[in-house]
Structures are given as C-alpha cells and as structure tokens.
Design a protein around this motif. Structure first.
Motif, short mmCIF file in Angstrom:
data_model
loop_
_atom_site.label_atom_id
_atom_site.label_comp_id
_atom_site.label_asym_id
_atom_site.label_seq_id
_atom_site.Cartn_x
_atom_site.Cartn_y
_atom_site.Cartn_z
N ALA A 155 0.90 -1.51 0.17
CA ALA A 155 -0.26 -0.10 0.33
C ALA A 155 1.02 1.26 0.09
CB ALA A 155 -0.85 -0.19 1.00
N ARG A 156 0.55 2.15 -0.25
CA ARG A 156 1.52 3.32 -0.79
C ARG A 156 1.03 4.57 0.71
NH1 ARG A 156 2.27 5.28 -6.67
NH2 ARG A 156 3.27 7.30 -5.27
N THR A 157 1.78 4.99 1.13
CA THR A 157 0.94 5.62 2.47
C THR A 157 1.22 7.58 2.20
OG1 THR A 157 3.51 5.71 2.92
CG2 THR A 157 2.08 4.31 4.18
N ASP A 158 1.47 7.36 0.68
CA ASP A 158 2.02 8.76 0.17
C ASP A 158 0.92 9.63 -0.91
OD1 ASP A 158 2.76 7.19 -1.64
OD2 ASP A 158 4.07 8.75 -2.21
N VAL A 159 -0.70 9.09 -0.34
CA VAL A 159 -1.83 9.57 -1.00
C VAL A 159 -1.59 11.15 -0.45
CG1 VAL A 159 -3.99 9.77 -1.72
CG2 VAL A 159 -2.01 7.05 -2.15
N ASP A 160 -1.95 11.88 -1.30
CA ASP A 160 -1.93 13.06 -0.56
C ASP A 160 -2.83 13.77 -1.63
OD1 ASP A 160 0.08 13.58 -1.88
OD2 ASP A 160 1.43 14.15 -0.49
N TRP A 174 -7.92 1.97 3.81
CA TRP A 174 -8.41 2.35 2.59
C TRP A 174 -7.32 1.91 1.38
CZ3 TRP A 174 -6.55 5.68 -1.03
CH2 TRP A 174 -7.17 5.91 -2.23
N SER A 175 -5.87 1.91 2.03
CA SER A 175 -5.02 1.07 0.77
C SER A 175 -5.32 0.10 0.91
CB SER A 175 -3.89 1.82 1.06
OG SER A 175 -4.60 3.28 1.23
N ALA A 176 -5.40 -0.50 1.97
CA ALA A 176 -5.19 -2.15 2.31
C ALA A 176 -6.89 -3.00 1.20
CB ALA A 176 -4.90 -2.45 3.95
N LYS A 177 -7.72 -2.21 1.44
CA LYS A 177 -8.53 -2.42 1.04
C LYS A 177 -8.34 -2.60 -0.68
CE LYS A 177 -12.38 -1.01 3.80
NZ LYS A 177 -13.75 -0.31 3.63
N GLN A 178 -7.98 -1.47 -0.89
CA GLN A 178 -7.79 -1.42 -2.63
C GLN A 178 -6.60 -2.62 -3.20
OE1 GLN A 178 -9.66 0.83 -3.84
NE2 GLN A 178 -10.16 1.50 -1.59
N ALA A 179 -5.29 -3.00 -1.64
CA ALA A 179 -4.75 -4.30 -2.80
C ALA A 179 -5.41 -5.02 -2.45
CB ALA A 179 -3.20 -3.81 -1.78
N TYR A 180 -6.50 -5.63 -1.41
CA TYR A 180 -6.96 -7.07 -2.06
C TYR A 180 -7.68 -6.76 -3.15
CZ TYR A 180 -6.08 -8.17 2.97
OH TYR A 180 -4.75 -8.72 4.33
N LEU A 181 -8.46 -5.85 -3.95
CA LEU A 181 -9.35 -5.59 -5.19
C LEU A 181 -7.66 -6.22 -5.92
CD1 LEU A 181 -10.99 -2.54 -5.01
CD2 LEU A 181 -11.49 -4.82 -4.84
N ALA A 182 -7.11 -6.17 -6.17
CA ALA A 182 -5.81 -6.40 -6.87
C ALA A 182 -5.38 -7.94 -6.03
CB ALA A 182 -4.22 -5.89 -6.59
N LEU A 183 -5.47 -7.89 -5.30
CA LEU A 183 -5.56 -9.99 -5.17
C LEU A 183 -6.02 -10.61 -5.56
CD1 LEU A 183 -3.79 -12.08 -3.33
CD2 LEU A 183 -5.65 -11.42 -1.31
N ARG A 241 -8.88 14.12 4.51
CA ARG A 241 -10.38 13.26 5.23
C ARG A 241 -9.76 12.04 6.77
NH1 ARG A 241 -14.10 16.34 3.56
NH2 ARG A 241 -15.38 15.24 2.30
N MET A 242 -8.53 11.54 5.61
CA MET A 242 -8.69 10.60 6.43
C MET A 242 -7.07 10.33 7.78
SD MET A 242 -9.13 7.55 3.20
CE MET A 242 -9.55 7.55 2.03
N SER A 243 -7.51 9.67 8.79
CA SER A 243 -6.54 9.29 9.40
C SER A 243 -5.14 8.42 9.16
CB SER A 243 -6.76 9.48 11.21
OG SER A 243 -7.71 7.57 10.80
N PRO A 244 -4.01 8.84 9.82
CA PRO A 244 -3.25 8.16 9.15
C PRO A 244 -3.91 6.48 9.14
CG PRO A 244 -2.58 9.14 10.31
CD PRO A 244 -3.80 9.28 10.22
N GLU A 245 -4.53 6.54 9.73
CA GLU A 245 -5.13 5.00 9.99
C GLU A 245 -5.82 4.30 9.10
OE1 GLU A 245 -4.76 6.72 13.33
OE2 GLU A 245 -2.84 6.27 13.43
#
Ligand SMILES: Cc1cc2nc3c(=O)[nH]c(=O)nc-3n(C[C@H](O)[C@H](O)[C@H](O)COP(=O)(O)O)c2cc1C
Length: 211
Positions: free
Chosen positions: A81-86, A130-139, A121-125
């Motif tokens: 997951a990317r941690t730099d989505v801004d 959210w990014s992890a959910k997207q990664a599971y779509l790719a899975l 508006r999202m907190s880091p957690e």
C-alpha cells in the motif's frame, strides 16, 4: 478454460516446485491484468513489488512464519500500500487522466476537489485501511489472472509486515507490505491439490431481493 473452471482449478498452493520458473512474459501479463483492477476513484494506492532473488526469498521464510512458499515459488509478488496518497498524488492522477483522454486541463477540477477532500480527511490509520482494501482488490484480480493462465499462487497474510518492509526497503519508498502472493508451479507432491474444493452452497450465500 472457462472462468469458473479456472477458479475450480486454482487452490492456495502450499508447496511449489522450486525447479520451475514462470516466464517473464507471463509475469508481465499477470501484472498487466492486475493493473486493470478497479480501485476507489481509480487511484491505485499500491504498488507491486516483484521478487525473483533466491537469497532474499530464503530470508523471507522467517518473516512468513516459516511458510516455505516464498522460497520455493518462482516469483514473490508483494502488494504494498502507498502511504503517500495526498493532494499532489491526486493532482498527478487527474493530470494523467485529462491528458490521456484529451480533455482540457481543469475539466476534472470538481472531481479532483472531491477526491482531495475525501482522502485528506482520513487519519493515517483510515488511510492505511483504505489503501489495504484497494490492495485486496488487486489480490482478487491476480489470483483470478493466475488461474486463467494456469499459474499457481498462494495468497498470504501470514507474514510480518514490518519485517518485509525492512527487508524490501519499502518504508523509504512510502510503501507498506499488505499481502504476499508467491507464484509458480505446484509441486507434484503438494497434497493440498487433491483436496476437494469446499464452498458453502450458493443458496446459502446469496440473498435475493426481487419482486
Ligand atoms: C487474504 C488471504 C490470506 C491468506 N493467507 C494464507 C497464508 O498466509 N498461508 C496459506 O497457506 N494460505 C493462506 N490463505 C489461503 C486460504 O487459506 C485459502 O484461500 C482458503 O482456505 C480457500 O482455499 P483455496 O484458496 O485453496 O480454494 C490466505 C487466503 C487469503 C484470501
């Protein structure tokens, strides 16, 4: 092969044949298919880390609770997951879409503002989840693509993300390992391939709402 047949053929491979290698063209085909996954707003907040390096793969066994699939597989694909989505990342995405679709710059300004509002508006957690959910779509896509191409794979959550991040140098690239997918060819003596595929019957799984 029909899609459903391919999905019946696949199974979470516990033992790979270490002597068999997936051709690089096939790896590229898998990645191309996976890159077409749907993601929220189309933002693709992840990367695919493709490992074909025996010493590293051997090292990752200890960070995978002893699961040998990562050592014996032909390649190990880590969806990170990317941690730099801004706002900048979203701006670059919008520029790319406008350019690829020959739109006047600024056409998608409202859409961009909405996305920036939602994401910032999202907190880091929340961002991590959210990014992890997207990664599971790719899975899901990569497992299906593997099945269609008759490549074996094992989806793996059983690994220590912090150790993978360290071993693969992911933190410095604003990435976090979310899911691990060794790919290759099943060993002839992987007994799991003989297990009957068991799923709950459809009538138990489906809730139909109709007139
Ligand atoms: C998100 C996810 C994580 C999983 N993690 C592991 C794992 O760490 N090790 C493993 O051997 N199997 C793992 N599995 C495989 C599941 O146990 C397997 O998919 C499930 O039992 C259904 O069997 P099938 O995929 O062979 O049809 C995982 C599957 C998913 C979807």
């Amino acid at each position: 092969m029909k899609f459903t047949d391919a999905m019946r053929w696949r199974y979470a491979t516990k033992k790979f044949d270490p002597g068999k290698t997936v051709h690089e063209d096939t790896v590229t085909q898998l990645l191309e298919a996976t890159n077409l996954s749907a993601t929220s707003y189309g933002l693709q907040p992840f990367k695919f880390v493709v490992i074909r390096n025996q010493p590293l793969q051997d090292q990752l066994v200890a960070s995978s609770y002893g699961q040998r699939q990562v050592a014996d597989a032909s390649h190990v694909i880590v969806i990170a997951a990317r941690t730099d989505v801004d706002a900048d990342y979203i701006g670059q995405y919008i520029d790319m879409v406008e350019s690829e679709r020959d739109l006047e710059p600024g056409t998608m300004e409202d859409y961009k503002s909405t996305m920036i509002g939602v994401v910032t508006r999202m907190s880091p957690e929340e961002m991590q989840q959210w990014s992890a959910k997207q990664a599971y779509l790719a899975l899901g896509t990569i497992l299906a693509a593997c099945a269609m191409l008759k490549i074996d794979a094992c989806p793996m959550e059983g690994f220590v993300s912090s150790e993978y991040n360290e071993a693969l140098g992911l933190a410095g690239q604003n990435l976090e390992a979310v899911i691990v997918v060794p790919i290759g060819f099943r060993a002839e003596d992987d007994i799991n391939q003989n297990n009957k595929k068991v799923r709950r019957p459809l009538e138990e799984m489906v809730v139909r709402i109709a007139d």
